[in-house]
Design a protein around this motif. Structure first.
Motif, mmCIF file in Angstrom:
data_model
loop_
_atom_site.group_PDB
_atom_site.id
_atom_site.type_symbol
_atom_site.label_atom_id
_atom_site.label_comp_id
_atom_site.label_asym_id
_atom_site.label_seq_id
_atom_site.Cartn_x
_atom_site.Cartn_y
_atom_site.Cartn_z
ATOM 1 N N PHE A 8 -9.321 0.354 -6.395
ATOM 2 C CA PHE A 8 -9.419 1.509 -5.524
ATOM 3 C C PHE A 8 -8.808 2.722 -6.207
ATOM 4 O O PHE A 8 -7.623 2.711 -6.602
ATOM 5 N N ASP A 9 -9.611 3.781 -6.367
ATOM 6 C CA ASP A 9 -9.166 5.043 -6.949
ATOM 7 C C ASP A 9 -8.689 5.922 -5.803
ATOM 8 O O ASP A 9 -9.501 6.505 -5.071
ATOM 9 N N GLU A 10 -7.355 6.011 -5.639
ATOM 10 C CA GLU A 10 -6.812 6.762 -4.508
ATOM 11 C C GLU A 10 -7.104 8.246 -4.623
ATOM 12 O O GLU A 10 -7.268 8.935 -3.606
ATOM 13 N N ALA A 11 -7.159 8.783 -5.839
ATOM 14 C CA ALA A 11 -7.409 10.228 -6.001
ATOM 15 C C ALA A 11 -8.799 10.604 -5.498
ATOM 16 O O ALA A 11 -8.972 11.644 -4.844
ATOM 17 N N LYS A 35 -6.247 2.978 4.180
ATOM 18 C CA LYS A 35 -6.707 4.130 3.396
ATOM 19 C C LYS A 35 -8.205 4.346 3.600
ATOM 20 O O LYS A 35 -8.964 3.396 3.768
ATOM 21 N N THR A 36 -8.610 5.600 3.561
ATOM 22 C CA THR A 36 -10.019 5.949 3.783
ATOM 23 C C THR A 36 -10.820 5.775 2.507
ATOM 24 O O THR A 36 -10.451 6.300 1.450
ATOM 25 N N VAL A 37 -11.896 5.027 2.617
ATOM 26 C CA VAL A 37 -12.808 4.830 1.482
ATOM 27 C C VAL A 37 -13.983 5.796 1.662
ATOM 28 O O VAL A 37 -14.780 5.649 2.589
ATOM 29 N N ALA A 59 -14.705 -3.889 4.112
ATOM 30 C CA ALA A 59 -13.499 -3.325 3.498
ATOM 31 C C ALA A 59 -13.498 -1.814 3.597
ATOM 32 O O ALA A 59 -12.452 -1.191 3.818
ATOM 33 N N ALA A 60 -14.659 -1.212 3.410
ATOM 34 C CA ALA A 60 -14.748 0.249 3.450
ATOM 35 C C ALA A 60 -14.747 0.780 4.875
ATOM 36 O O ALA A 60 -14.291 1.900 5.130
#
Length: 364
Positions: A8-11, A35-37, A59-60
């Motif tokens: 997961f790329d948080e940025a 966290k929002t995907v 998951a998303a």
């Protein structure tokens, strides 16, 4: 086969996945922790089935109302699978939750169902009356072979069970009544009570219940199966009326068979009572017959036999209507067959109560 991976790329808010995604890939999904995907990058995916697609979308989008993430760099076949799973997931989530009804709502729904049944029965009676009027002007339209076959099925096939049931009921009733009568030395009056109960109430009601459970259910199942297999549509296509071909012969057969079955039930019930009277009360067969000749009234026999055609008419109407109301699936056949028996039993009880009150008021 490349193992599944997910990062997961948080940025960017992007879930980057690669490898073969199937049901066993659930363990490689990262813990997103709410966290929002915003997007799913599937450039590295080599294999994807519906299980893997569901894992990625779940998951998303942990909640059904979460926005759909952007699907990036997926191969066309993988993208099609994701869209298919998303459509079915959305359809499942859109189904309303089942809410438990309170007593008032259940009562209202039950009243609505009863009203619909009553209106449907009235409509069926109206269409059947028109068909009978048409047949009266065309004697050649009567289905005598079908009528004879139904009489055989309704009457002949029911004789053994009717005889056995009424014989046993006569035995039980005479035994219980005689046990009480012996205490007062009124043995001979057991004959009076037995005749009144068997001829007026027990035989007509029990025969009607047996016919409703045996013949009424069979009629609904037969017509319902014909509806499912489109045999009734074929009859209509040939220019024939299903009411004339299927309903009227069965109704006439029940109208004729029911009084005969009640009469046979009367004889069987009296025979059972006579046997108990001889064994338990020392009332010989000749004494029983003499007492029966003295106390039996023609109206007692006629009242019981007169109930039979009315019971038969309602059983036939309910059974035929429910059979023709079957939808094109096997489950409906079973549900309508059960409904036929329940409606017929309720109708028999209500009609018998009306007869009882009416005859008492008329001193019959």
């Amino acid at each position: 086969m490349t193992e599944a991976r997910a990062d997961f790329d948080e940025a960017q808010g992007t879930l980057v996945v690669s490898g073969a995604w199937h049901a066993g890939a659930a363990s490689v999904l990262p813990a997103l922790g709410g966290k929002t995907v915003r997007a799913i990058d599937g450039a590295g995916i080599t294999q994807l089935d519906t299980n893997g697609a569901w894992l990625l979308l779940s998951a998303a989008r942990p909640r059904a109302n979460d926005p759909m993430p952007e699907l990036q760099a997926f191969q066309p076949q993988h993208l099609a699978i994701l869209e298919l799973v998303n459509r079915h997931s959305a359809a499942s989530a859109a189904q309303p939750e089942h809410r438990r009804e309170n007593v008032l709502a259940m009562t209202g729904r039950g009243a609505q169902v009863m009203a619909e049944h009553a209106l449907g029965l009235l409509d069926f009676v109206g269409r059947l009356s028109i068909e009978l009027w048409v047949l009266l002007g065309k004697p050649g339209g009567w289905r005598w072979r079908e009528f004879a076959a139904q009489v055989r099925a309704v009457f002949v096939g029911a004789i053994p069970i009717v005889s056995a049931m009424l014989f046993l009921l006569g035995v039980v009733f005479a035994y219980l009544l005689g046990d009480q009568a012996q205490q007062y030395g009124a043995n001979i009056f057991v004959v009076d009570g037995l005749l009144l109960a068997i001829l007026r109430e027990i035989s007509p009601v029990i025969v009607a219940v047996l016919v409703a459970g045996r013949t009424g259910a069979a009629i609904t199942a037969q017509l319902g199966t014909m509806k499912v297999t489109e045999e009734i549509d074929a009859i209509t296509t040939l220019g024939l009326s299903p009411l004339a071909v299927l309903v009227i012969p069965r109704m006439l057969a029940l109208l004729i068979a029911m009084p005969l079955l009640v009469f046979i039930g009367d004889i069987a019930g009296i025979a059972g009572g006579m046997l108990v009277a001889q064994q338990q009360l020392d009332i010989s067969y000749s004494m029983f017959m003499d007492r029966m000749a003295d106390v039996i009234l023609l109206k007692t026999l006629v009242v019981g036999l007169g109930k039979a055609p009315v019971f038969a008419m309602f059983i036939a109407l309910i059974a035929c209507r429910m059979g023709l109301s079957v939808t094109r699936d096997a489950r409906s056949v079973g549900a309508n067959t059960t409904s036929t028996v329940v409606q017929s039993l309720i109708a028999i009880i209500i009609l018998n109560a009306i007869f009882a009150v009416t005859f008492v008021r008329l001193d019959i």
